[in-house]
Write a protein that holds these residues in place. Structure first.
Motif, PDB file in Angstrom:
ATOM      1  N   LYS A   1       7.665   5.665   0.383  1.00 57.22           N
ATOM      2  CA  LYS A   1       6.256   5.506   0.050  1.00 57.22           C
ATOM      3  C   LYS A   1       5.941   4.024  -0.134  1.00 57.22           C
ATOM      4  CE  LYS A   1       2.816   7.105  -3.324  1.00 57.22           C
ATOM      5  NZ  LYS A   1       2.613   7.932  -4.542  1.00 57.22           N
ATOM      6  N   GLY A   2       4.949   3.539   0.591  1.00 55.06           N
ATOM      7  CA  GLY A   2       4.522   2.152   0.473  1.00 55.06           C
ATOM      8  C   GLY A   2       5.359   1.168   1.275  1.00 55.06           C
ATOM      9  N   SER A   3       6.345   1.660   2.024  1.00 54.19           N
ATOM     10  CA  SER A   3       7.226   0.747   2.755  1.00 54.19           C
ATOM     11  C   SER A   3       6.565   0.213   4.019  1.00 54.19           C
ATOM     12  CB  SER A   3       8.523   1.460   3.146  1.00 54.19           C
ATOM     13  OG  SER A   3       9.266   0.698   4.081  1.00 54.19           O
ATOM     14  N   VAL A   4       6.755  -1.089   4.269  1.00 56.20           N
ATOM     15  CA  VAL A   4       6.347  -1.694   5.539  1.00 56.20           C
ATOM     16  C   VAL A   4       7.507  -2.449   6.189  1.00 56.20           C
ATOM     17  CG1 VAL A   4       3.916  -1.884   4.923  1.00 56.20           C
ATOM     18  CG2 VAL A   4       5.472  -3.761   4.356  1.00 56.20           C
ATOM     19  N   LYS A   5       8.698  -2.411   5.539  1.00 59.02           N
ATOM     20  CA  LYS A   5       9.832  -3.183   6.046  1.00 59.02           C
ATOM     21  C   LYS A   5      11.121  -2.355   6.049  1.00 59.02           C
ATOM     22  CE  LYS A   5       7.902  -7.695   4.811  1.00 59.02           C
ATOM     23  NZ  LYS A   5       8.135  -8.985   4.105  1.00 59.02           N
ATOM     24  N   THR A   6      11.036  -1.120   6.528  1.00 59.14           N
ATOM     25  CA  THR A   6      12.240  -0.295   6.655  1.00 59.14           C
ATOM     26  C   THR A   6      13.027  -0.751   7.883  1.00 59.14           C
ATOM     27  OG1 THR A   6      11.312   1.616   5.506  1.00 59.14           O
ATOM     28  CG2 THR A   6      13.098   2.040   7.052  1.00 59.14           C
ATOM     29  N   ASP A   7      14.332  -0.951   7.706  1.00 60.13           N
ATOM     30  CA  ASP A   7      15.180  -1.551   8.720  1.00 60.13           C
ATOM     31  C   ASP A   7      16.402  -0.663   8.965  1.00 60.13           C
ATOM     32  OD1 ASP A   7      16.005  -3.491  10.531  1.00 60.13           O
ATOM     33  OD2 ASP A   7      16.042  -5.124   9.066  1.00 60.13           O
TER      34      ASP A   7
ATOM     35  N   ALA B   1       9.404 -10.025  12.878  1.00 60.73           N
ATOM     36  CA  ALA B   1      10.309  -8.927  12.517  1.00 60.73           C
ATOM     37  C   ALA B   1       9.871  -7.622  13.177  1.00 60.73           C
ATOM     38  CB  ALA B   1      10.341  -8.769  11.002  1.00 60.73           C
ATOM     39  N   ARG B   2      10.839  -6.760  13.450  1.00 63.77           N
ATOM     40  CA  ARG B   2      10.576  -5.482  14.110  1.00 63.77           C
ATOM     41  C   ARG B   2      11.045  -4.336  13.205  1.00 63.77           C
ATOM     42  NH1 ARG B   2      12.812  -6.710  20.275  1.00 63.77           N
ATOM     43  NH2 ARG B   2      11.557  -8.592  20.646  1.00 63.77           N
ATOM     44  N   TYR B   3      10.229  -4.021  12.232  1.00 64.29           N
ATOM     45  CA  TYR B   3      10.579  -2.953  11.300  1.00 64.29           C
ATOM     46  C   TYR B   3      10.188  -1.596  11.863  1.00 64.29           C
ATOM     47  CZ  TYR B   3      11.438  -6.741   8.018  1.00 64.29           C
ATOM     48  OH  TYR B   3      11.918  -7.865   7.421  1.00 64.29           O
ATOM     49  N   LEU B   4      10.759  -0.553  11.269  1.00 67.79           N
ATOM     50  CA  LEU B   4      10.568   0.803  11.775  1.00 67.79           C
ATOM     51  C   LEU B   4       9.251   1.402  11.289  1.00 67.79           C
ATOM     52  CD1 LEU B   4      14.231   2.000  11.234  1.00 67.79           C
ATOM     53  CD2 LEU B   4      13.126   1.563  13.430  1.00 67.79           C
ATOM     54  N   ARG B   5       8.677   2.236  12.157  1.00 69.48           N
ATOM     55  CA  ARG B   5       7.420   2.908  11.852  1.00 69.48           C
ATOM     56  C   ARG B   5       7.606   4.412  12.024  1.00 69.48           C
ATOM     57  NH1 ARG B   5       6.854  -1.169   9.831  1.00 69.48           N
ATOM     58  NH2 ARG B   5       5.407  -2.891  10.283  1.00 69.48           N
ATOM     59  N   PRO B   6       6.780   5.229  11.346  1.00 64.67           N
ATOM     60  CA  PRO B   6       6.883   6.682  11.508  1.00 64.67           C
ATOM     61  C   PRO B   6       6.788   7.085  12.970  1.00 64.67           C
ATOM     62  CG  PRO B   6       5.446   6.158   9.668  1.00 64.67           C
ATOM     63  CD  PRO B   6       5.740   4.855  10.359  1.00 64.67           C
ATOM     64  N   GLY B   7       7.647   8.032  13.371  1.00 57.69           N
ATOM     65  CA  GLY B   7       7.654   8.531  14.730  1.00 57.69           C
ATOM     66  C   GLY B   7       8.672   7.857  15.626  1.00 57.69           C
TER      67      GLY B   7
END
Length: 290
Positions: free
Chosen positions: A118-124, A257-263
């Protein structure tokens, strides 16, 4: 041997893989309590491989693969253990292994969905070689002794949230222990299955695009050194996991940076240890066990 667990969450069965698509169901001869990891359990698995007709063949393409440990112990992680990864992070190569811990309840199956917090924009993402401990190890005399305490090896994805890890103060724990942040498996390849653990091809793609491509040969500290070193600071017990670090190409290392997004889908491969494939999903109320 390739030791694994197959079945729905909470109803997994111990198994031994024949190849990437088929495994033998060992539940008729042992419970799902990590007996498979013991010397007795491995003897039973060898017996099944010698008389496969007596055991149900499981289709790994149609059944869920669980984490290979029913009750993982502590998960010890090594940071900055690849030379080129340290370089992309703009950091000096460590003179001693950098250690941190992940909670055992972050461990999920290799193909289970991973929740973006929740609230993440930098999941790697981080492809890593995991070492599975087979015997209690404390204060080992030298790295030469380490192999005698290793049960085998597996793939780990040390998923991380970089803002939580690096920008929210304190230690790294906040960015490493989110739910589902340690896919493990599909199996544990016993030590005899791996010819040279310091020369294994490693790959990670996001939506089919290559992000990480390296070898365990780029490690700063070898597997044997790491097991010896960790044993000087904590007791390692059967079922403990050591994530030995990630090579260059993490999302944080790109500009921008190329962080992960839903999907998005992440596919992880290590030579001889199989393949993982995870879909990253947006956080929704209600956990996996609610």
């Amino acid at each position: 041997m390739k030791l694994m667990r197959v079945g729905p969450i909470g109803s997994e069965k111990p198994a031994v893989a024949l190849d990437a698509a088929t495994a033998l169901d060992l539940s008729p001869v042992m419970p799902d309590d990590d007996t498979l990891l013991s010397a007795e359990g491995r003897d039973l698995a060898r017996g099944a491989l010698e008389d496969m007709s007596r055991y149900r063949h499981m289709d790994l393409e149609s059944e869920r693969i669980g984490p290979p440990l029913a009750r993982p112990g502590k998960v010890v992680c090594v940071g900055l253990n690849y030379r080129r990864h340290a370089a992309e992070a703009g950091l000096a190569v460590p003179t001693e292994p950098v250690l941190f811990l992940k909670a055992a309840d972050t461990v999920v199956g290799p193909n289970d969905a991973v929740t973006i917090p929740k609230g993440s924009v930098k999941t790697d993402y981080e492809v890593e070689l995991a070492v599975i401990i087979g015997r209690t190890a404390r204060y080992l005399d030298s790295p030469v002794d380490s192999r005698n305490y290793i049960l085998g090896y597996a793939i780990s994805n040390d998923v991380s949230e970089r803002e939580f890890q690096l920008e929210r103060g304190g230690q790294w724990d906040k960015g490493k222990n989110c739910e589902t942040f340690n896919p493990l498996g599909p199996w544990i390849a016993t030590r005899d299955e791996v010819h040279d653990v310091q020369d294994l091809f490693m790959s990670l793609t996001v939506d089919g695009q290559q992000r990480q491509l390296s070898s365990t040969g780029d490690m700063v500290f070898s597997v044997d050194h790491i097991v010896w070193y960790v044993s000087q600071f904590m007791t390692l017990r059967p079922g403990d996991v050591i994530n030995t670090g990630t090579p260059e190409g993490v999302g944080m290392g790109f500009a921008p940076a190329r962080y992960l997004r839903p999907g998005q889908t992440v596919e992880v491969v290590i030579q001889g240890l199989g393949t993982q494939k995870q879909r990253f999903e947006e956080f929704a109320p209600g956990g996996r066990d609610e």
